[in-house]
Design a protein around this motif. Structure first.
Motif, mmCIF file in Angstrom:
data_model
loop_
_atom_site.group_PDB
_atom_site.id
_atom_site.type_symbol
_atom_site.label_atom_id
_atom_site.label_comp_id
_atom_site.label_asym_id
_atom_site.label_seq_id
_atom_site.Cartn_x
_atom_site.Cartn_y
_atom_site.Cartn_z
ATOM 1 N N LYS A 24 -91.180 -22.091 -41.715
ATOM 2 C CA LYS A 24 -91.994 -21.839 -42.910
ATOM 3 C C LYS A 24 -92.377 -20.367 -43.050
ATOM 4 O O LYS A 24 -93.002 -19.977 -44.035
ATOM 5 N N GLU A 113 -98.510 -28.604 -43.484
ATOM 6 C CA GLU A 113 -98.051 -27.918 -44.695
ATOM 7 C C GLU A 113 -99.114 -27.955 -45.784
ATOM 8 O O GLU A 113 -99.294 -26.977 -46.512
ATOM 9 N N LYS A 117 -101.119 -24.189 -47.853
ATOM 10 C CA LYS A 117 -101.043 -23.806 -49.289
ATOM 11 C C LYS A 117 -102.281 -23.097 -49.731
ATOM 12 O O LYS A 117 -103.331 -23.209 -49.251
#
Length: 117
Positions: A24, A113, A117
């Protein structure tokens, strides 16, 4: 502040977490319990964000080798903290502290995840 990851470097769950974050492109600070033992202040901070039952890893060999007295000490925050300080492998891995102060325990890609954000 980047995210902070607490755990034990050679743990398979930690390796999955590191690989996931690398995919990521996420930068993080890693704190290895084997090099920097967790102290009461750190553990109390975790317990402000999660409960004791979630923080304690009862699936590992360290827990299974404990006496009944030690295991019962893990039922109460006050008595659990000294046990966790001395037995850092008893802490669920990884503990991830995000920029907003939130915490996740264990490797759950979707949950991690969602916090990125």
């Amino acid at each position: 502040m980047s995210i902070k990851i607490y755990g034990i470097k050679n743990c398979n769950t930690m390796k999955k977490t590191f690989d996931f974050l690398a995919e990521k492109g996420v930068e993080y600070d890693f704190i290895d319990y084997k090099r920097e033992k967790p102290d009461a202040v750190l553990l109390e901070g975790f317990l402000k964000k999660t409960d004791l039952a979630s923080l304690v890893n009862k699936k590992g060999t360290t827990f299974r080798k404990m006496t009944d007295e030690q295991k019962s000490a893990l039922e109460n925050e006050e008595t659990a903290i000294p046990v966790l300080e001395e037995n850092s492998s008893m802490i669920k891995r990884p503990v991830i502290v995000y920029k907003d102060g939130s915490v996740t325990l264990g490797f759950d890609p979707e949950e991690i995840e969602g916090h990125l954000k």
